[in-house]
Write a protein that holds these residues in place. Sequence first.
Motif, short mmCIF file in Angstrom:
data_model
loop_
_atom_site.label_atom_id
_atom_site.label_comp_id
_atom_site.label_asym_id
_atom_site.label_seq_id
_atom_site.Cartn_x
_atom_site.Cartn_y
_atom_site.Cartn_z
N VAL A 1 -14.51 5.58 -0.07
CA VAL A 1 -13.76 4.94 -1.17
C VAL A 1 -13.80 3.42 -0.98
CG1 VAL A 1 -11.58 4.85 -2.44
CG2 VAL A 1 -12.19 6.91 -1.15
N ARG A 2 -14.03 2.70 -2.07
CA ARG A 2 -13.90 1.25 -2.05
C ARG A 2 -12.93 0.82 -3.14
NH1 ARG A 2 -19.70 -0.93 -4.57
NH2 ARG A 2 -19.53 0.17 -6.57
N LEU A 3 -12.47 -0.41 -3.05
CA LEU A 3 -11.55 -0.99 -4.03
C LEU A 3 -12.26 -2.10 -4.79
CD1 LEU A 3 -8.50 -1.19 -5.02
CD2 LEU A 3 -8.33 -3.11 -3.41
N ALA A 4 -12.07 -2.12 -6.12
CA ALA A 4 -12.58 -3.20 -6.95
C ALA A 4 -11.41 -3.78 -7.75
CB ALA A 4 -13.68 -2.71 -7.88
N HIS A 5 -11.07 -5.03 -7.49
CA HIS A 5 -9.96 -5.70 -8.20
C HIS A 5 -10.54 -6.47 -9.38
CE1 HIS A 5 -6.80 -8.25 -9.41
NE2 HIS A 5 -6.52 -8.87 -8.29
N LEU A 6 -10.35 -5.92 -10.59
CA LEU A 6 -10.95 -6.49 -11.78
C LEU A 6 -9.92 -6.97 -12.80
CD1 LEU A 6 -13.83 -3.89 -12.42
CD2 LEU A 6 -13.81 -5.86 -10.88
N SER A 7 -8.65 -7.03 -12.43
CA SER A 7 -7.63 -7.49 -13.38
C SER A 7 -7.62 -9.01 -13.43
CB SER A 7 -6.24 -6.99 -12.97
OG SER A 7 -5.25 -7.61 -13.76
N PRO A 8 -7.92 -9.62 -14.58
CA PRO A 8 -8.08 -11.08 -14.63
C PRO A 8 -6.79 -11.88 -14.51
CG PRO A 8 -8.36 -10.13 -16.82
CD PRO A 8 -8.26 -8.98 -15.87
N ASP A 9 -5.63 -11.23 -14.66
CA ASP A 9 -4.39 -12.01 -14.60
C ASP A 9 -3.37 -11.46 -13.60
OD1 ASP A 9 -3.68 -9.72 -16.00
OD2 ASP A 9 -2.38 -10.77 -17.41
N ALA A 10 -3.75 -10.52 -12.77
CA ALA A 10 -2.79 -9.92 -11.82
C ALA A 10 -2.64 -10.72 -10.55
CB ALA A 10 -3.22 -8.49 -11.48
N GLY A 11 -3.57 -11.62 -10.27
CA GLY A 11 -3.49 -12.41 -9.06
C GLY A 11 -3.82 -11.59 -7.82
N ALA B 1 -2.13 -7.56 -16.46
CA ALA B 1 -0.78 -7.44 -15.92
C ALA B 1 0.26 -7.90 -16.93
CB ALA B 1 -0.65 -8.25 -14.62
N ASP B 2 -0.10 -8.84 -17.79
CA ASP B 2 0.79 -9.34 -18.84
C ASP B 2 0.66 -8.44 -20.07
OD1 ASP B 2 2.14 -10.66 -20.84
OD2 ASP B 2 1.18 -12.61 -20.51
N PRO B 3 1.69 -7.66 -20.41
CA PRO B 3 1.57 -6.71 -21.53
C PRO B 3 1.39 -7.38 -22.88
CG PRO B 3 3.83 -6.78 -20.72
CD PRO B 3 3.00 -7.56 -19.75
N SER B 4 1.71 -8.67 -22.98
CA SER B 4 1.55 -9.36 -24.26
C SER B 4 0.09 -9.63 -24.59
CB SER B 4 2.32 -10.68 -24.24
OG SER B 4 1.71 -11.62 -23.37
N LYS B 5 -0.81 -9.41 -23.64
CA LYS B 5 -2.22 -9.73 -23.86
C LYS B 5 -2.99 -8.62 -24.56
CE LYS B 5 -2.95 -13.26 -20.34
NZ LYS B 5 -3.81 -13.69 -19.22
N GLY B 6 -2.35 -7.47 -24.77
CA GLY B 6 -3.05 -6.41 -25.47
C GLY B 6 -2.74 -5.04 -24.92
N ASN B 7 -3.43 -4.05 -25.45
CA ASN B 7 -3.14 -2.67 -25.10
C ASN B 7 -3.73 -2.24 -23.76
OD1 ASN B 7 -1.76 -2.19 -27.53
ND2 ASN B 7 -3.68 -1.74 -28.61
N ASN B 8 -4.74 -2.93 -23.29
CA ASN B 8 -5.39 -2.53 -22.04
C ASN B 8 -4.63 -3.12 -20.86
OD1 ASN B 8 -7.46 -1.01 -23.28
ND2 ASN B 8 -8.62 -2.88 -23.70
N GLN B 9 -3.51 -2.48 -20.55
CA GLN B 9 -2.62 -2.99 -19.51
C GLN B 9 -3.10 -2.56 -18.13
OE1 GLN B 9 1.53 -2.28 -20.37
NE2 GLN B 9 1.25 -2.68 -22.55
N LEU B 10 -2.53 -3.20 -17.13
CA LEU B 10 -2.90 -2.96 -15.74
C LEU B 10 -2.82 -1.48 -15.41
CD1 LEU B 10 -3.65 -4.61 -13.14
CD2 LEU B 10 -1.26 -4.31 -12.47
N SER B 11 -3.87 -0.96 -14.81
CA SER B 11 -3.91 0.46 -14.48
C SER B 11 -4.89 0.70 -13.34
CB SER B 11 -4.31 1.30 -15.71
OG SER B 11 -5.57 0.90 -16.19
N VAL B 12 -4.85 1.92 -12.84
CA VAL B 12 -5.72 2.34 -11.74
C VAL B 12 -6.67 3.39 -12.28
CG1 VAL B 12 -5.80 3.45 -9.47
CG2 VAL B 12 -3.94 1.85 -10.01
N GLN B 13 -7.93 3.27 -11.94
CA GLN B 13 -8.94 4.23 -12.39
C GLN B 13 -9.83 4.58 -11.21
OE1 GLN B 13 -11.74 2.66 -15.24
NE2 GLN B 13 -12.62 4.65 -15.71
N LEU B 14 -10.07 5.86 -11.01
CA LEU B 14 -10.97 6.34 -9.96
C LEU B 14 -12.27 6.81 -10.62
CD1 LEU B 14 -11.04 6.95 -6.83
CD2 LEU B 14 -10.52 9.31 -7.48
N ILE B 15 -13.38 6.21 -10.23
CA ILE B 15 -14.67 6.66 -10.75
C ILE B 15 -15.52 7.19 -9.59
CG2 ILE B 15 -14.60 5.00 -12.64
CD1 ILE B 15 -16.87 3.49 -11.23
#
Length: 240
Positions: A142-152, A220-234
């Motif tokens: 397992v690896r981690l990819a941090h792709l949230s542009p505003d979560a810091g 991370a900011d819900p005001s930016k749209g429907n695609n809110q911060l989440s976790v996905q396993l591929i």
Amino acid sequence: MKINSNHMMGFRIWISLLALIPLLTLFSCLDNNDEGPVPDTAFVSIYHGSPNAPELDIYTESRRITNSPLAYSQSFPYSQFFAADRTLKFNPHNASNTLLETEHTFEKDKIYTLFIVNEVADLEVLQIEDSWEDPDGDHAMVRLAHLSPDAGELEVLINDESLPFGNSNPYLEVTEFLKMEKAKVKVTVKSKISGEKLVEVNEIDLRGNRVYTLMIRGFADPSKGNNQLSVQLITNYIKF
């Protein structure tokens, strides 16, 4: 992953099996009608991780390689690409304008993931060479990819206590693959700066003989749209 003839043969078989799964319609990035010796190839997957970018058509040079548009959080599965310097273009679906054009070098028999990242105004592609040890029946890689542009900067905990990916995970970090025991785990994502819990997901199922990428994506900011911060396993690979 150390490339050897047996492992590469297994990976090629797995690539062929992927073509039977109708999750995303695609065609080969190679021209099957070409005559002459078989060219050197690499294996490339493309993940759409830009939370406000549109569905995309992807081109290698002037040839479209996607039959269906690639939507946010979807992957173009591993496919064979000529091993060479390649130009990729990313267009809005059914549009003639190009949002992004990138240059990539793919080497023979190597495996890559291209992550489409950032907000659409600053779209870019992160190229990562995928390298893992073979998993076994009791373990996953397992690896981690941090792709949230505003979560810091983040901390990603497994079962409330373990920090397998390190004490701090900056934006656009893609970690090495780590061996983890198969299990259903809880994943908690916290802000490294404030300690605030940003998202938590229970019972993510890590199965043996599999290679995974754990994605942290969305706003991370819900005001930016429907695609809110989440976790996905591929799933990157299944060892049959």
